[in-house]
Design a protein around this motif. Structure first.
Motif, PDB file in Angstrom:
ATOM      1  N   LEU A  99       0.858  -1.184   0.000  1.00  0.00           N
ATOM      2  CA  LEU A  99       0.000   0.000   0.000  1.00  0.00           C
ATOM      3  C   LEU A  99       0.889   1.227   0.000  1.00  0.00           C
ATOM      4  O   LEU A  99       1.761   1.371   0.853  1.00  0.00           O
ATOM      5  N   GLU A 100       0.685   2.095  -0.973  1.00  0.00           N
ATOM      6  CA  GLU A 100       1.420   3.358  -1.048  1.00  0.00           C
ATOM      7  C   GLU A 100       0.413   4.485  -0.935  1.00  0.00           C
ATOM      8  O   GLU A 100      -0.663   4.417  -1.533  1.00  0.00           O
ATOM      9  N   PHE A 107      -3.093  10.531  -3.060  1.00  0.00           N
ATOM     10  CA  PHE A 107      -3.182   9.274  -3.791  1.00  0.00           C
ATOM     11  C   PHE A 107      -3.057   8.075  -2.854  1.00  0.00           C
ATOM     12  O   PHE A 107      -2.436   8.143  -1.795  1.00  0.00           O
ATOM     13  N   VAL A 108      -3.684   7.000  -3.291  1.00  0.00           N
ATOM     14  CA  VAL A 108      -3.563   5.688  -2.667  1.00  0.00           C
ATOM     15  C   VAL A 108      -3.383   4.700  -3.807  1.00  0.00           C
ATOM     16  O   VAL A 108      -4.182   4.676  -4.744  1.00  0.00           O
ATOM     17  N   HIS A 109      -2.321   3.909  -3.738  1.00  0.00           N
ATOM     18  CA  HIS A 109      -2.075   2.870  -4.738  1.00  0.00           C
ATOM     19  C   HIS A 109      -1.803   1.568  -4.020  1.00  0.00           C
ATOM     20  O   HIS A 109      -0.965   1.511  -3.117  1.00  0.00           O
ATOM     21  N   LEU A 135      -7.390   6.921  -6.414  1.00  0.00           N
ATOM     22  CA  LEU A 135      -7.201   5.526  -6.030  1.00  0.00           C
ATOM     23  C   LEU A 135      -6.784   4.694  -7.234  1.00  0.00           C
ATOM     24  O   LEU A 135      -7.276   4.919  -8.345  1.00  0.00           O
ATOM     25  N   SER A 136      -5.907   3.718  -6.989  1.00  0.00           N
ATOM     26  CA  SER A 136      -5.560   2.770  -8.045  1.00  0.00           C
ATOM     27  C   SER A 136      -5.141   1.448  -7.422  1.00  0.00           C
ATOM     28  O   SER A 136      -4.664   1.398  -6.283  1.00  0.00           O
ATOM     29  N   VAL A 137      -5.372   0.381  -8.187  1.00  0.00           N
ATOM     30  CA  VAL A 137      -5.014  -0.976  -7.761  1.00  0.00           C
ATOM     31  C   VAL A 137      -4.328  -1.662  -8.933  1.00  0.00           C
ATOM     32  O   VAL A 137      -4.767  -1.539 -10.080  1.00  0.00           O
ATOM     33  N   GLU A 138      -3.278  -2.386  -8.630  1.00  0.00           N
ATOM     34  CA  GLU A 138      -2.530  -3.143  -9.636  1.00  0.00           C
ATOM     35  C   GLU A 138      -2.407  -4.582  -9.148  1.00  0.00           C
ATOM     36  O   GLU A 138      -2.015  -4.820  -8.007  1.00  0.00           O
ATOM     37  N   VAL A 139      -2.765  -5.536  -9.994  1.00  0.00           N
ATOM     38  CA  VAL A 139      -2.698  -6.955  -9.647  1.00  0.00           C
ATOM     39  C   VAL A 139      -1.631  -7.596 -10.520  1.00  0.00           C
ATOM     40  O   VAL A 139      -1.724  -7.565 -11.747  1.00  0.00           O
ATOM     41  N   LEU A 140      -0.615  -8.169  -9.884  1.00  0.00           N
ATOM     42  CA  LEU A 140       0.533  -8.738 -10.600  1.00  0.00           C
ATOM     43  C   LEU A 140       0.810 -10.166 -10.150  1.00  0.00           C
ATOM     44  O   LEU A 140       0.577 -10.515  -8.991  1.00  0.00           O
ATOM     45  N   ASP A 141       1.357 -10.952 -11.073  1.00  0.00           N
ATOM     46  CA  ASP A 141       1.879 -12.275 -10.714  1.00  0.00           C
ATOM     47  C   ASP A 141       3.313 -12.107 -10.245  1.00  0.00           C
ATOM     48  O   ASP A 141       4.075 -11.325 -10.829  1.00  0.00           O
TER      49      ASP A 141
END
Length: 116
Positions: free
Chosen positions: A6-7, A60-62, A102-108
């Motif tokens: 969480l940033e 911002f929240v990422h 706001l943003s969300v990133e989903v990574l393997d």
């Protein structure tokens, strides 16, 4: 083995992040699924950030979710949407004076990921 990073900008009140991480971990345990004990979270507060016109109300929240590979795109999209909704509810409630991006990133996780 999901990792949550969480940033957020330092103009966001962040006193109750443990409550947020509890909610995020519970959701991941149910939806991925995974063992609750495998969820790991950390937070990085950025004292230096620049958004748009540098207005003091910009924030911002990422959130980055890193998980072991193997889930299909629909599962990742669904998890990302639920993470976003949890963030939206948590950060936009009670912080109406801020314009929070706001943003969300989903990574393997990479195949070269090691744990012990």
């Amino acid at each position: 083995m999901p990792h949550l990073i969480l940033e957020l900008s330092n103009n966001i009140k962040s006193q109750h992040l443990n409550q947020l991480f509890d909610q995020l971990h519970q959701m991941l345990a149910e939806k991925l699924p995974t063992q609750l004990s495998n969820c790991r979270s950390r937070c990085i507060v950025h004292p230096l950030f620049y958004i748009g016109d540098q207005s003091a109300v910009n924030a911002f929240v990422h959130l980055t979710l890193k998980m072991l590979p193997g889930r299909d795109d629909m599962k990742k999209k669904s998890i990302g949407k639920e993470l976003f909704d949890l963030l939206d509810n948590f950060f936009r409630t009670g912080q109406n004076e801020l314009n929070i991006m706001l943003s969300v990133e989903v990574l393997d996780l990479d195949n070269h990921y090691f744990k012990g």
